[in-house]
Design an enzyme around this catalytic site. Structure first.
Site, mmCIF file in Angstrom:
data_model
loop_
_atom_site.group_PDB
_atom_site.id
_atom_site.type_symbol
_atom_site.label_atom_id
_atom_site.label_comp_id
_atom_site.label_asym_id
_atom_site.label_seq_id
_atom_site.Cartn_x
_atom_site.Cartn_y
_atom_site.Cartn_z
ATOM 1 N N HIS A 48 1.075 -1.083 -0.085
ATOM 2 C CA HIS A 48 -0.111 0.090 -0.170
ATOM 3 C C HIS A 48 1.095 1.208 0.017
ATOM 4 O O HIS A 48 0.963 1.853 -0.855
ATOM 5 C CB HIS A 48 -1.223 0.032 1.283
ATOM 6 C CG HIS A 48 -1.949 -1.087 1.165
ATOM 7 N ND1 HIS A 48 -2.625 -1.645 0.225
ATOM 8 C CD2 HIS A 48 -1.875 -2.134 2.310
ATOM 9 C CE1 HIS A 48 -3.324 -2.627 0.548
ATOM 10 N NE2 HIS A 48 -2.897 -3.113 1.872
ATOM 11 N N ASP A 97 -4.547 -8.250 -3.126
ATOM 12 C CA ASP A 97 -4.946 -8.119 -1.676
ATOM 13 C C ASP A 97 -6.155 -9.038 -1.159
ATOM 14 O O ASP A 97 -6.062 -10.219 -0.693
ATOM 15 C CB ASP A 97 -5.092 -6.729 -1.418
ATOM 16 C CG ASP A 97 -5.071 -6.328 0.115
ATOM 17 O OD1 ASP A 97 -4.890 -7.316 1.081
ATOM 18 O OD2 ASP A 97 -5.044 -5.239 0.632
#
Ligand code: NGQ
Ligand code: ZN
Length: 463
Positions: free
Chosen positions: A273, A324
């Site tokens: 991220h 993810d």
């Protein structure tokens, strides 16, 4: 040695014409030579050949959440944190067979979409009561088995998870994730290591700055590096602004700044991220040669924010993509969203088409190359580009697809990324073996029916 003739294949920059690829027993590219035309080959590949895409970050079991977490009370302010509560409910009820069935479904979908390897950030270690299984590697072995069954490449990243949040004890609903201390985790890590197949990679993924207290980092990383000095290290960092604020309060620095200054980050690292960065963090992270693992569809789904991709790439930063939560399993869509988010906030086009003025940059093709190379670095796999010594992890585009026929090769990749032409990815090879032909994985039906049975059971978690 097997010989493949590739008519047109992607280089680090540009494309090459008819060539003979020799593959060794392990599925690595032993040589690449221009085709003369009179060679005997085992196979000729007529479509455009691209490096397969590594998927550097995900939690396989979360594929089962897809579609179950898009409803709620309009007055309740749903967020990352409320999503997490529902995700924990699923995590608490998974049986080992579920972990394997969901991972296999994910891997079939991933291969068909053009991912050739997966980074599994694996943190559900224990039984539903929070006790280690008799075999500490029970659940990790399910991931390894699903990868072996479907043929996707794998870098398994077992996760130490020691605290419930900054200075907070683990919560009851986190009990399946938690180890008592670094030694307890390293015992699980060693048990997992013993189960790896020769071409599967093992790293470590301290969950986050929230879940791993400062004093635990040195023993954790030291324990792993004593066995493998080059092991990939992944960590969730700076995904939500609330996490950045809490980190500033508790550790006295923003998350990425703290990692750069206190732990030290280098090319073995993947920061997942890294959404919220200040200017100094952008420069420092780019200089560190670590990879940022962007997961744009999940980051959008969870309301994380937008990664400063233009500034980071201009600073020379390295990126890769992951899916993810696997709400979407499609590398083209991840790459598209990276560029599209930049367009939406800058009100410009071709924001990530970086290079000298006066040249022509294809942004879709440039992102594919960058993410393939960055992804292989992050997973510690010899892949990510079609080069001698690398694994033959590749995808073949359908040369007769109506959205591709009239395009030059870079424009065809732009079309793949920006137009999402259904069925454009025809064949997928991992380590020299075809795993998808004609757009289909041979185990698609068998894997899907096992998954459907598992989902019917899991759906109870969302009533
Ligand atoms: C995870 N996922 O570990 O699955 C996390 C949520 C957390 C993302 N951060 C849990 N996208 O961060 O505490
Ligand atoms: Zn994650």
């Amino acid at each position: 040695m097997r010989k493949l003739r590739c008519e047109r294949w992607m280089r680090g920059s540009g494309w090459d014409g008819p060539s003979i690829f020799e593959l060794d027993e392990a599925g690595r590219i032993a040589s690449i030579t221009p085709a003369r035309g009179d060679e005997t080959v085992d196979e000729t590949i007529d479509g455009l050949v691209l490096p397969g895409m590594p998927n550097v970050h995900g939690h396989a079991f979360q594929r089962a959440l897809a579609g179950f977490v898009e409803d709620g009370d309009p007055g309740a302010h749903d967020s990352f944190w409320t999503w997490r509560t529902r995700m924990y409910r699923l995590a608490l009820q998974l049986a080992p067979e579920d972990v394997e069935a969901i991972a296999a479904q994910l891997y079939v979908e991933a291969l068909e979409a053009g991912y050739t390897s997966m980074g599994e950030f694996h943190y559900v270690h224990h039984d539903p009561e929070g006790r280690p299984y008799a075999d500490r590697a029970e659940l990790a072995a399910r991931i390894l088995a699903a990868a072996a069954e479907t043929g996707v490449g794998l870098c398994l990243l077992p996760v130490p998870y020691l605290a419930g949040g900054f200075d907070q004890p683990p919560r009851p609903e986190q009990r399946r994730f938690v180890h008592a201390d670094p030694d307890d985790f390293l015992e699980t890590w060693a048990a997992i290591r013993a189960r790896l197949a020769p071409d599967q990679r093992l790293g470590i993924a301290p969950h986050s700055l929230r879940a791993v207290p400062p004093e635990a980092w040195a023993p954790l990383l030291g324990g792993v590096r004593a066995v493998d000095p080059d092991a990939p290290i992944h960590v969730h960092a700076a995904e939500q602004t609330a996490e950045v604020e809490a980190c500033l309060g508790r550790l006295g620095a923003r998350p990425v700044r703290w990692l750069l200054d206190t732990i030290g980050v280098d090319a073995r690292w993947c920061l997942v991220h890294a959404t919220h960065l200040d200017g100094g963090e952008i420069e420092g992270l780019a200089r560190s040669e670590a990879v940022v693992g962007l997961c744009p569809t999940t980051e959008a789904n969870l309301g994380d924010g937008i990664f400063p991709a233009e500034a980071f790439l201009r600073a020379g930063g390295r990126v890769a993509i992951g899916s993810d939560s696997h709400v979407i399993v499609d590398p083209a869509e991840e790459l598209r969203l990276i560029e599209m988010a930049q367009r939406l906030i800058t009100r410009r086009r071709l924001v990530l088409a970086l290079g000298p003025a006066g040249t022509r940059v294809h942004v879709g093709a440039a992102l594919w190359r960058a993410a393939a190379r960055g992804g292989a670095q992050a997973l510690g796999l010899p892949a990510g580009a079609l080069e001698v010594g690398h694994r033959a992890d590749l995808i073949v585009l359908d040369p007769s697809h109506p959205h591709l026929v009239a395009h030059g090769p870079d424009a065809a990749v732009d079309a793949l990324v920006f137009a999402g032409p259904r069925g454009a990815i025809r064949d997928v090879m991992v380590a020299g073996r075809w795993r998808v032909r004609g757009g289909r994985h041979p185990a698609r039906e068998a894997v899907a029916s096992r998954y459907a049975a598992c989902l019917r059971r899991c759906a109870a978690a969302f009533d």
